[in-house]
Each structure stands twice: as structure tokens, then as C-alpha cells.
Design a protein around this motif. Structure first.
Motif, PDB file in Angstrom:
ATOM      1  N   GLN A 180      63.848  17.013 101.593  1.00 11.06           N
ATOM      2  CA  GLN A 180      63.974  15.778 102.366  1.00 11.06           C
ATOM      3  C   GLN A 180      65.395  15.237 102.272  1.00 11.06           C
ATOM      4  O   GLN A 180      65.969  14.801 103.251  1.00 11.06           O
ATOM      5  N   LEU A 181      65.928  15.311 101.049  1.00 14.24           N
ATOM      6  CA  LEU A 181      67.258  14.742 100.823  1.00 14.24           C
ATOM      7  C   LEU A 181      68.328  15.524 101.584  1.00 14.24           C
ATOM      8  O   LEU A 181      69.174  14.942 102.255  1.00 14.24           O
ATOM      9  N   SER A 184      68.898  15.225 105.507  1.00 18.16           N
ATOM     10  CA  SER A 184      69.084  13.867 106.013  1.00 18.16           C
ATOM     11  C   SER A 184      70.568  13.586 106.150  1.00 18.16           C
ATOM     12  O   SER A 184      71.395  14.462 105.952  1.00 18.16           O
ATOM     13  N   VAL A 186      72.249  11.932 104.125  1.00 21.56           N
ATOM     14  CA  VAL A 186      72.852  12.137 102.806  1.00 21.56           C
ATOM     15  C   VAL A 186      73.219  13.615 102.626  1.00 21.56           C
ATOM     16  O   VAL A 186      74.318  13.954 102.184  1.00 21.56           O
TER      17      VAL A 186
ATOM     18  N   GLY B 109      69.928   6.028 103.325  1.00 20.67           N
ATOM     19  CA  GLY B 109      70.344   6.520 102.013  1.00 20.67           C
ATOM     20  C   GLY B 109      69.272   7.401 101.427  1.00 20.67           C
ATOM     21  O   GLY B 109      68.455   7.958 102.164  1.00 20.67           O
ATOM     22  N   VAL B 110      69.256   7.465 100.107  1.00 20.78           N
ATOM     23  CA  VAL B 110      68.312   8.368  99.445  1.00 20.78           C
ATOM     24  C   VAL B 110      66.858   8.016  99.777  1.00 20.78           C
ATOM     25  O   VAL B 110      66.063   8.884 100.138  1.00 20.78           O
ATOM     26  N   ALA B 113      65.909   8.911 103.232  1.00 17.70           N
ATOM     27  CA  ALA B 113      65.803  10.361 103.389  1.00 17.70           C
ATOM     28  C   ALA B 113      64.474  10.866 102.847  1.00 17.70           C
ATOM     29  O   ALA B 113      63.783  11.660 103.474  1.00 17.70           O
ATOM     30  N   ILE B 114      64.087  10.346 101.687  1.00 19.56           N
ATOM     31  CA  ILE B 114      62.889  10.852 101.027  1.00 19.56           C
ATOM     32  C   ILE B 114      61.620  10.383 101.734  1.00 19.56           C
ATOM     33  O   ILE B 114      60.715  11.160 101.984  1.00 19.56           O
ATOM     34  N   ARG B 116      61.439   9.186 104.782  1.00 21.89           N
ATOM     35  CA  ARG B 116      61.505   9.295 106.246  1.00 21.89           C
ATOM     36  C   ARG B 116      61.019   8.008 106.895  1.00 21.89           C
ATOM     37  O   ARG B 116      60.081   8.024 107.700  1.00 21.89           O
TER      38      ARG B 116
END
Lengths: 333, 254
Positions: A180-181, A184, A186, B109-110, B113-114, B116
Motif C-alpha cells: 500500500q505504501l 502511493s 509516498v 501521507g503514510v 497510503a495505507i 486508501r
């Protein structure tokens, strides 16, 4: 249509994993097999973390076992003193390592390439020194004994078979989070820094902040792996975290594939299994390993998964690929 | 004034790369910077984008002093650039390269991203659409999934342009965008630069192709040995004795 496909993929893949993970328990019951599988999982988590730092962000760390050690010892010591539950110990081990990763990243921020490599070796050496010499806390070279197993309620995870059912899902979760990271914004920033830090900075990426983030996340992964390891073996020795382990993690990364989260599992599995298979030729083990690594660097520098994906012209942001390839075809028509 | 350079000097170990350069750039203009090799053109761009610190002088962008600010902060203020010696993210897809260009206009950010989050997904979708339309604009849509480093040279320059535009800059610095392009390609690029200006983006251009420079510039500045020796419209520049001697005159020898 693409949407449909990717949706189906998203469902198929987890099922496939669950299926694969359920297989060993059906066919084997030996502790040895499960111990090996669990070791693969710990290494996979640590290598996935190293991958975020080295494979994606392009920052070299040759002393990565130090984070594995911090996670293991912090979790073990806390468990011995306060009898905390596993769902607290694992993140705490991770956070302790992450803190160290943050500090290490901050200290090494201006270093590049070979200098960064040397600094990380130095810090890892220092870490090992602390473990050996702070024996009132860590047990020193006599080892830290009597680390409690994880337990779920009154159910104690005291055999590799039982541990498997905590370790494997957790490994999958960690791989999923890593994926996931890196897929993205990031992850894009990480890769941009790896490819060209100057251009990345000229497009608004705070390279300092993102490098620190990569160090921290990477160390967190090492810490989680360490915590799992500590509570499955019950004993910790400084030898578990020496330079050889750092090198082993690096080899797993290179062989599996830098810049591919799934490569982490391949590298960890191959080398762990290989290590077990080569036990009979113990003295020559390292020679074989050395030759394998050299061969990979020469002939398959992108690692197994990297090479496979290169043949499929598959790049990070694969969903982008699908979409764009489709739109590209439309544009041509 | 969008951009103002006041008495900018840069010296590397005593070697003066730029000496007391004053340049102003009003909004909506295409300005070209020309001069012989080693005149300090790229250094000037590096000063603007924060890659080089001036030893003296100030850089003002929208009346804010950005002298010596790190490149990522300069970028966040709305200055994007391309590079003379192409600096793409070679092992990333063409699409991802353009998406990195939009870094400043996305926030995830993190945690985004995680998990969604819906914000993250919307932002990514918008960025992807924007990137795709920019790739269409520069004519690279069909290679969106290819590795940036595998593109031929001319197309890499176009990709740099698309990445620059993805930053939605107020000011776009183009460092020799037509270098290595054939005549057809550079004519196409010239038209593109005109279109970009029409979108309201101010353009500062370093260029050697006189045809390009004279064709699209509203104003031309000439540097020689780090000193500004002339400035004016293309017509004025063509007549300027000093310029012909320092630059165009020298060009004839080739």
C-alpha cells in the motif's frame, strides 16, 4: 473491463495466499518444517522493510540486523518485566526499532553510497557491542533466556505449529501494508529520490523528510520481525543479530528483487530453505552462498522477481499500466 | 513582476559564474536566455530553482524573497524546471514520472497510503487523469506504461516538459528543451511552448536554436561570461552590435 479485471485480481490474490498458507498445516506436522516456515516469515518482514529503504528509496543499509535486534530485545525485555500481551509487544518492538531507525537516518542523512554503507555497518557493530556488554539488561553473550511465548488468552503459542498461525497472517499484513505504501504518493516520492534526488527536490519532494520516513518505516519492519522471532525461540543471543544476519538480509533482498515487495518473500524463502538444505555441508555453506550472490549480481542484478517482471514490462504502479495501456490503444485507434 | 533577480553573483572558488545579474520577468511572458557555452545560463537557472546559492544578490518570486531556499520549497511556490542533461526518473514508468510532477498538489501521507482514504483515492485519480491529459498534450500517451529511461532522447525531453507541467507552475524554466531534437521535433516543441504560455504559465527559456528563440520569445536576455550584456525584443537583439560580436558572431564559425 480493466476495472473488472483488477477487481477480480484483488479478490483472487488474497484467496490464493490463504490457500497456500493453509497447505502446510494439512500435509505436515513436523515442528522443523514449521520452524523453517516461521523463519521465512520473520526474514520476509525484515527484508520487506529493507526493501522500502534500499529497493525503493535507494539508501544503503548494511547493518539492518541491528533493527531486528532492537525489536527482539525490547520486546523480550518488556515481556519478561511486565508480561504484556502480544498485540502490544509486537508494535512496541517495532516502534523501538523505528525510533532507532529515525535517529540513524538523521545521523546519516548527508551520507551517500559507500559512506552510508560504512556508517550503517558501524552503527550495527555498535549495536552488537551494546547487546554483548549491557549484560544486566540483555544477558550479554550468555544470552537472554526465558522469554515468554506469545499467548492468546490462555492459549500459549509454544510450538512452531501454533506460532505459524500468528506469524503468517502477520507477515501477509506487513507485506500488504508495504505494498500500500509503495504504490502511493509516498512510494513515488521514495522512488523519485532513488532515481534522482536533485530532480525529486525540484518537484517539491522534501528529500530529507522522505529519507527519514524510509529509515523509520524500514526499521519498524525489522523491529516487528525481531519481536516475533524473540517470542518464538524464547532465547536470544547476540549471534542471532551479527553482521552475517545483516548480510543475509541483503542477499535475500538482492536475490528476491530490489524494488519488489513480493521479491522479499521469494528471497527470504529461497535463502532460508537453502540454508536448511545446505546444513549437511556446513563448512561450505558460506562458499555456496557467496557464489550464489555473485552469480545473481552478475547475471540477474534485478533479482528473481525483478527479472520476471521486467520480462512482462511490468513497472511499479501496475494499475496505472493497465489503464494507460488501454487508453494508449484507444488513442492509437 | 513574477520573478526578479537583483544583483545576483555566483562564484565557484573564485571563478565568477555570474556577476551582478539583474533580470525581471513579468507574468505571462516568454523570455529567452541566450549566450555562448559557459556564459552561466544553467547556473542562473540553478540559482532560481535553489540548486545553487548566490554569493550576492537576491531572488524574488511574486515579491517573496526565495534566495537560498531549498529546491523543494522553491518548487512549492510554483517554479518548475526541466534539465539540460535530462533528469528523468529513469526506472519509473512514464506515467509515474508525470505523477511525481504533481507531488505538490497532492497531500496523501503514510496513513492515506495505507488506508486508501477517499481523499487519497480521489487525489490519485485526479492526478492520474491530469497526467494522462498532459501526456496526450506532449504526444506520449501511448507510452505511458513504458520505462522513462527507455524512451528515445527527443521523447525524454517531451516527458520532462510534461512532468514540469504536472506541477502546474506559475513559472516554468526550460533548460535547452530542443537540444538533440531534429527540426520537425523542435518546431513542434516551439508550438507547444507557445500553447503553454497561452495557458497562463510564464516561461523562461535557455536555448541555442536561434530559430526557436527568435520565433517565440517576447524578450531575450544575453549573458556572456556571467555578465548580462543585452536585453530586448528579438528584433532589437538581432541588431545589437555587442550581441552579434559576443554571440551570433561567434556562432558563424561553426
Amino acid at each position: 473491463m480493466t476495472k473488472n479485471l483488477s477487481w477480480r485480481n484483488n479478490l483472487i490474490v488474497p484467496f490464493l495466499w490463504v490457500f497456500l498458507l493453509a497447505l502446510p498445516p494439512l500435509f505436515h506436522s513436523s515442528s522443523y518444517i514449521f520452524h523453517t516456515l516461521n523463519m521465512i516469515a520473520y526474514f520476509t518482514i525484515a527484508v520487506a522493510g529493507l526493501n522500502i529503504l534500499m529497493g525503493y528509496t535507494g539508501q544503503i543499509s548494511i547493518g539492518h540486523a541491528v533493527f531486528y535486534a532492537v525489536g527482539a530485545y525490547v520486546s523480550a525485555i518488556l515481556a519478561r518485566k511486565f508480561a504484556l500481551p502480544f498485540w502490544l509487544l509486537i508494535p512496541l518492538g517495532g516502534v523501538a526499532a523505528a525510533l532507532m531507525g529515525f535517529c540513524m537516518g538523521a545521523a546519516c542523512l548527508r551520507l551517500k553510497e559507500i559512506y552510508l554503507a560504512m556508517a550503517t555497518i558501524g552503527l550495527a557493530g555498535a549495536g552488537e557491542g551494546v547487546i554483548i556488554n549491557w549484560d544486566t539488561m540483555t544477558g550479554g553473550s550468555m544470552g537472554l533466556l526465558g522469554i515468554p511465548y506469545f499467548s492468546v488468552g490462555s492459549f500459549v503459542l509454544d510450538t512452531p505449529q501454533k506460532q505459524y498461525f500468528l506469524v503468517m497472517p502477520l507477515m501477509l499484513l506487513m507485506l500488504f501494508l508495504a505494498r500500500q505504501l509503495v504504490t502511493s504518493r509516498v512510494g513515488r516520492a521514495f522512488m523519485a529520490i532513488r532515481e534522482d534526488p536533485v530532480a525529486a527536490a525540484c518537484y517539491g519532494i522534501d528529500t530529507t523528510a522522505f529519507k527519514l520516513l524510509a529509515f523509520t518505516v524500514s526499521a519498524f519492519y525489522g523491529g516487528v520481525a525481531g519481536s516475533l522471532f524473540a517470542h518464538s525461540t524464547g532465547i536470544l543471543f547476540p549471534d542471532h543479530f551479527g553482521m552475517e544476519v545483516s548480510i543475509l538480509l541483503l542477499m535475500m533482498l538482492v536475490i528476491g528483487g530490489r524494488g519488489s515487495i513480493m521479491g522479499s518473500i521469494v528471497g527470504a524463502a529461497l535463502l532460508t530453505a537453502g540454508f536448511e538444505l545446505l546444513r549437511s555441508v556446513k563448512d561450505y555453506q558460506m562458499i555456496v552462498y557467496g557464489m550464489v550472490l555473485v552469480a545473481f549480481i552478475l547475471f540477474m542484478p534485478q533479482g528473481i522477481v525483478g527479472t520476471l517482471l521486467a520480462h512482462r514490462k511490468h513497472l511499479p504502479f501496475c494499475s496505472v499500466k493497465d489503464e494507460c495501456a488501454l487508453k494508449g490503444e484507444e488513442a492509437k485507434r | 513582476m513574477l520573478l526578479k533577480l537583483q544583483g545576483v553573483s555566483v562564484s565557484f572558488d573564485g571563478l565568477k559564474a555570474l556577476e551582478n545579474v539583474d533580470i525581471t520577468l513579468p507574468e505571462g511572458m516568454i523570455k529567452s536566455l541566450i549566450g555562448p557555452n559557459g556564459a552561466g545560463k544553467t547556473t542562473l537557472f540553478n540559482v532560481i530553482s535553489g540548486l545553487a546559492k548566490p554569493t550576492e544578490g537576491r531572488v524574488l518570486f511574486q515579491d517573496v524573497d526565495i534566495t537560498g531556499k531549498p529546491p523543494f520549497q522553491v518548487s512549492q511556490r510554483g517554479i518548475a524546471r526541466t534539465f539540460q542533461n535530462i533528469r528523468l526518473f529513469a526506472h519509473m514508468s512514464v506515467m509515474a514520472n508525470v505523477m511525481v510532477g504533481g507531488h505538490n498538489h497532492t497531500k496523501a501521507g503514510v496513513s492515506g497510503a495505507i488506508f486508501r482514504t477517499s481523499g487519497m483515492r480521489r487525489e490519485e485519480k485526479e492526478l492520474r487523469e491530469k497526467a494522462l491529459s498532459l501526456l496526450e498534450f506532449v504526444g506520449l500517451a501511448e507510452c505511458a506504461a513504458e520505462e522513462a529511461g527507455s524512451l528515445p532522447y527527443g521523447r525524454q525531453r517531451l516527458l520532462e516538459l510534461a512532468r514540469g507541467l504536472a506541477a502546474s507552475p506559475r513559472l516554468l524554466l526550460l533548460d535547452e528543451p530542443t537540444a538533440g531534437m531534429n527540426l520537425t521535433e523542435s518546431a513542434m516543441l516551439t508550438r507547444m511552448i507557445g500553447k503553454i504560455r497561452d495557458l497562463g504559465i510564464t516561461i523562461f527559456l535557455v536555448e541555442h536554436h536561434m530559430k526557436v528563440v527568435m520565433g517565440i520569445s517576447d524578450q531575450v536576455t544575453i549573458l556572456d561570461h556571467g555578465v548580462k550584456i543585452g536585453e530586448g525584443t528579438p528584433e532589437e537583439i538581432k541588431k545589437d552590435e555587442k550581441v552579434i560580436r559576443a554571440y551570433l558572431g561567434e556562432k558563424r564559425r561553426y
